[in-house]
Each structure stands twice: as structure tokens, then as C-alpha cells.
Design a protein around this motif. Structure first.
Motif, PDB file in Angstrom:
ATOM      1  N   ASP A 248      -3.354  -1.215  -4.865  1.00 50.58           N
ATOM      2  CA  ASP A 248      -3.496  -0.481  -3.605  1.00 50.58           C
ATOM      3  C   ASP A 248      -2.673  -1.096  -2.476  1.00 50.58           C
ATOM      4  O   ASP A 248      -2.338  -0.399  -1.510  1.00 50.58           O
ATOM      5  N   LEU A 249      -2.366  -2.391  -2.589  1.00 49.12           N
ATOM      6  CA  LEU A 249      -1.609  -3.086  -1.552  1.00 49.12           C
ATOM      7  C   LEU A 249      -0.836  -4.219  -2.210  1.00 49.12           C
ATOM      8  O   LEU A 249      -1.367  -4.932  -3.065  1.00 49.12           O
ATOM      9  N   PHE A 250       0.414  -4.372  -1.816  1.00 51.00           N
ATOM     10  CA  PHE A 250       1.297  -5.415  -2.346  1.00 51.00           C
ATOM     11  C   PHE A 250       1.656  -6.315  -1.171  1.00 51.00           C
ATOM     12  O   PHE A 250       2.280  -5.870  -0.203  1.00 51.00           O
ATOM     13  N   ILE A 251       1.245  -7.585  -1.225  1.00 54.07           N
ATOM     14  CA  ILE A 251       1.542  -8.537  -0.152  1.00 54.07           C
ATOM     15  C   ILE A 251       2.634  -9.480  -0.624  1.00 54.07           C
ATOM     16  O   ILE A 251       2.531 -10.074  -1.706  1.00 54.07           O
ATOM     17  N   LEU A 252       3.680  -9.613   0.169  1.00 49.14           N
ATOM     18  CA  LEU A 252       4.777 -10.522  -0.149  1.00 49.14           C
ATOM     19  C   LEU A 252       4.749 -11.665   0.861  1.00 49.14           C
ATOM     20  O   LEU A 252       4.963 -11.447   2.060  1.00 49.14           O
ATOM     21  N   THR A 253       4.477 -12.886   0.375  1.00 49.54           N
ATOM     22  CA  THR A 253       4.336 -14.023   1.297  1.00 49.54           C
ATOM     23  C   THR A 253       5.674 -14.443   1.889  1.00 49.54           C
ATOM     24  O   THR A 253       5.733 -14.950   3.004  1.00 49.54           O
TER      25      THR A 253
ATOM     26  N   LEU B 252       9.918  -6.653  -6.136  1.00 45.74           N
ATOM     27  CA  LEU B 252      10.184  -6.009  -4.848  1.00 45.74           C
ATOM     28  C   LEU B 252      10.333  -4.500  -4.968  1.00 45.74           C
ATOM     29  O   LEU B 252       9.926  -3.755  -4.071  1.00 45.74           O
ATOM     30  N   PHE B 253      10.909  -4.046  -6.075  1.00 43.74           N
ATOM     31  CA  PHE B 253      11.152  -2.613  -6.262  1.00 43.74           C
ATOM     32  C   PHE B 253      10.020  -1.926  -7.041  1.00 43.74           C
ATOM     33  O   PHE B 253      10.094  -0.723  -7.290  1.00 43.74           O
ATOM     34  N   ASP B 254       9.027  -2.702  -7.428  1.00 42.95           N
ATOM     35  CA  ASP B 254       7.922  -2.169  -8.226  1.00 42.95           C
ATOM     36  C   ASP B 254       6.729  -1.820  -7.330  1.00 42.95           C
ATOM     37  O   ASP B 254       6.721  -2.108  -6.139  1.00 42.95           O
ATOM     38  N   PHE B 255       5.731  -1.180  -7.930  1.00 42.46           N
ATOM     39  CA  PHE B 255       4.506  -0.815  -7.209  1.00 42.46           C
ATOM     40  C   PHE B 255       4.849  -0.002  -5.958  1.00 42.46           C
ATOM     41  O   PHE B 255       4.256  -0.170  -4.894  1.00 42.46           O
ATOM     42  N   ALA B 256       5.837   0.897  -6.113  1.00 38.67           N
ATOM     43  CA  ALA B 256       6.360   1.630  -4.956  1.00 38.67           C
ATOM     44  C   ALA B 256       5.336   2.581  -4.356  1.00 38.67           C
ATOM     45  O   ALA B 256       5.498   3.015  -3.209  1.00 38.67           O
ATOM     46  N   HIS B 257       4.292   2.900  -5.098  1.00 38.13           N
ATOM     47  CA  HIS B 257       3.240   3.772  -4.569  1.00 38.13           C
ATOM     48  C   HIS B 257       2.371   3.047  -3.544  1.00 38.13           C
ATOM     49  O   HIS B 257       1.672   3.693  -2.767  1.00 38.13           O
TER      50      HIS B 257
ATOM     51  N   LEU C  18      -6.499  -2.311   6.373  1.00 42.03           N
ATOM     52  CA  LEU C  18      -5.879  -1.772   5.162  1.00 42.03           C
ATOM     53  C   LEU C  18      -6.833  -1.678   3.978  1.00 42.03           C
ATOM     54  O   LEU C  18      -6.527  -1.010   2.991  1.00 42.03           O
ATOM     55  N   LEU C  19      -7.973  -2.367   4.066  1.00 43.69           N
ATOM     56  CA  LEU C  19      -8.935  -2.377   2.968  1.00 43.69           C
ATOM     57  C   LEU C  19     -10.316  -2.011   3.480  1.00 43.69           C
ATOM     58  O   LEU C  19     -10.676  -2.328   4.625  1.00 43.69           O
ATOM     59  N   LYS C  20     -11.093  -1.401   2.621  1.00 48.79           N
ATOM     60  CA  LYS C  20     -12.463  -1.035   2.984  1.00 48.79           C
ATOM     61  C   LYS C  20     -13.471  -2.092   2.522  1.00 48.79           C
ATOM     62  O   LYS C  20     -14.437  -2.376   3.203  1.00 48.79           O
TER      63      LYS C  20
ATOM     64  N   ASP D 276     -14.966  -5.401  -3.418  1.00 48.08           N
ATOM     65  CA  ASP D 276     -16.192  -4.773  -3.914  1.00 48.08           C
ATOM     66  C   ASP D 276     -16.152  -3.246  -3.783  1.00 48.08           C
ATOM     67  O   ASP D 276     -17.094  -2.560  -4.185  1.00 48.08           O
ATOM     68  N   ALA D 277     -15.051  -2.729  -3.235  1.00 50.31           N
ATOM     69  CA  ALA D 277     -14.823  -1.279  -3.218  1.00 50.31           C
ATOM     70  C   ALA D 277     -13.827  -0.884  -4.305  1.00 50.31           C
ATOM     71  O   ALA D 277     -13.275   0.226  -4.276  1.00 50.31           O
ATOM     72  N   ASP D 278     -13.590  -1.794  -5.248  1.00 50.32           N
ATOM     73  CA  ASP D 278     -12.686  -1.577  -6.377  1.00 50.32           C
ATOM     74  C   ASP D 278     -11.246  -1.329  -5.932  1.00 50.32           C
ATOM     75  O   ASP D 278     -10.521  -0.545  -6.546  1.00 50.32           O
ATOM     76  N   GLU D 279     -10.844  -2.024  -4.886  1.00 48.50           N
ATOM     77  CA  GLU D 279      -9.445  -2.011  -4.447  1.00 48.50           C
ATOM     78  C   GLU D 279      -8.741  -3.223  -5.050  1.00 48.50           C
ATOM     79  O   GLU D 279      -9.360  -4.267  -5.249  1.00 48.50           O
ATOM     80  N   HIS D 280      -7.450  -3.077  -5.304  1.00 41.64           N
ATOM     81  CA  HIS D 280      -6.689  -4.141  -5.949  1.00 41.64           C
ATOM     82  C   HIS D 280      -5.474  -4.507  -5.102  1.00 41.64           C
ATOM     83  O   HIS D 280      -4.657  -3.641  -4.770  1.00 41.64           O
TER      84      HIS D 280
END
Length: 252
Positions: free
Chosen positions: A99-104, A114-119, A6-8, A41-45
Motif C-alpha cells: 500500500d505504501l513504498f518508503i525509500l529511505t 524504484l520502478f516496481d510497486f508502481a500502484h 497515509l495509513l489507517k 492492524d488494518a491489514d495495510e502493508h
């Protein structure tokens, strides 16, 4: 172990997000509510967890009553500043840059966004996503699963270079932890509520949803941490919380 790819980039910075302070009646103990921002380091968040629902910043007394949370504890301090967007802003990141939302897992102090960051796709364990509704709390379990892009992990998984998801059920059916490889700090284990505080190990997780599973998961996580000489950030450790570097400070 599955490879999600999922990440570069590799992890470059880990920022602790301060989602407020809560008092658990048992003890009692005052716990920090934390999330994390991982920047590669690829500027992913990557956002990990999102604190309480926003209504707890707007009117904590009313929200506590609505959710029947008062029997468990009380909000000490959750303000608008403790919501994900302001916490991310302290680190110079806008919500649309996630770029990615992880829910533990889906307890009330983790699923507020939960309803945010829908992109952004949401990474979650298969066991948790298979629940009819998110766990939330006992107040009628009001939330349904939103329509969004989910990435489902059925086992341990490589999320990207230097970021590994570890299945750690017990506290919740689909609880996960994360192992982050930072360039200077080295390995960091984000235990989440698989181990909320070190004393839980001695207490044998007697308040967990499944104590036997929680013990097994904690034993495995602590073994991995020892083998990798990892810095462990616990889910809600009152002793550790004041000393953690919080946004805009970070671990590199």
C-alpha cells in the motif's frame, strides 16, 4: 511536524527482509542488505527500501563492473531469493498488496525496486526527490526518476498511527529514519544508513557525504531512542545482522 495520514491502522508486525550480503573493502566488513515490511492492524502493508537492482542477482560480476562498484566492495550473496517479491512472499504478502513504498534514500543498495510497486505511492524526503537523478552510484548514475505517485516529506512527519518519519541527513542529502510503535516489542527505530553501525558514531561519520550533518542526525536519533527506550535496528551492522528476525519471522 506534518501529518501525512497515509495509513489507517497501527503497526502490528515488522518483518526484516534479507536483500543479500555485501563485503565492504574498508575494514573489511560483511554487511547485510536489509529492507522492511510493516503490516498494520488494518491489514495495510508498507515496504521500506528494496535492495540492489535485480541485475545483481542475475550476474553480480557484470553488474559490479557496469556500476564501477568494485572499488568499494563486492557482492557475497545476492540471489533471486533476495529480491523484494520472494522476500515478501515468505511473509505471505504479494507485491500488489503493498500500500505504501518508503525509500529511505537512493543509494544502490536501497533503490533496486524504484520502478516496481508502481500502484503504491512512494514516500521520500523532499531533499532526496529534488535531486536531478537518484544517487545510485558512480557508474554514470544511469537511472532517472520514474513517473509514479510520490509523497514528499519536507520535515518530520506522522505517516500514520504509530509510524513517524524522521529527517536524518548526512549519509545522504535526503536520508530518513523511521520510528515504529509495535504492540509487544514497543518502539523500534529503523535508523537506516543515518547510522549504519554503532561504530560509525565513534568514527564521527568520517566517510559520510556530510559528516557534520550525519553527527547531528545520529545524536538526535540516539537521543530519541534513549527517551523512548527504543530497539534500534541499524542500517548495516555486521554484529546485529545475524541476530535480526528475518522473513518469515517478525517483530510484533
Amino acid at each position: 511536524m506534518m501529518n501525512l495520514d497515509l495509513l489507517k491502522g497501527r503497526p502490528a508486525r515488522l518483518t526484516v527482509l534479507d536483500f543479500g550480503l555485501f563485503r565492504v573493502h574498508a575494514g573489511p566488513r560483511d554487511i547485510g542488505i536489509c529492507g522492511f515490511l510493516l503490516t498494520t492492524d488494518a491489514d495495510e502493508h508498507v515496504l521500506v527500501d528494496s535492495g540492489f537492482p535485480v541485475k545483481y542477482a542475475e550476474d553480480p560480476a557484470r553488474a559490479t563492473k557496469e556500476d564501477a562498484l568494485g572499488s568499494f566492495g563486492e557482492v557475497l550473496s545476492i540471489t533471486s531469493d533476495n529480491m523484494p517479491a520472494p522476500q515478501l512472499a515468505k511473509a505471505g504478502v504479494a507485491p500488489d498488496q503493498i500500500d505504501l513504498f518508503i525509500l529511505t534514500h537512493t543509494h544502490i543498495d536501497h533503490l533496486g525496486g524504484l520502478f516496481d510497486f508502481a500502484h503504491a505511492p512512494m514516500l521520500i524526503s523532499q531533499a532526496e526527490r529534488a535531486l536531478p537523478k537518484p544517487l545510485y552510484w558512480t557508474g554514470g548514475q544511469p537511472w532517472d526518476w520514474p513517473l509514479r505517485d510520490y509523497v514528499i516529506a519536507a520535515e518530520d512527519a506522522v505517516v500514520g498511527p504509530g509510524l513517524t518519519l524522521l529527517q536524518a541527513p548526512g549519509h545522504a542529502l535526503g536520508q530518513i529514519a523511521l520510528l515504529v510503535e509495535l504492540p509487544e516489542t514497543g518502539p523500534v527505530l529503523l535508523a537506516s544508513d543515518a547510522i549504519s553501525r554503532p561504530s560509525e558514531i565513534d568514527e564521527r561519520f568520517d566517510t559520510a557525504w556530510n559528516p557534520a550533518q550525519a553527527i547531528e542526525s545520529a545524536d538526535r536519533l540516539m537521543r530519541i531512542a534513549a527517551e523512548r527506550d527504543a530497539f534500534v535496528i541499524y542500517g548495516h551492522d555486521p554484529t546485529q545482522w545475524p541476530d535480526l528476525r528475518k522473513s518469515p519471522d517478525h517483530y510484533a
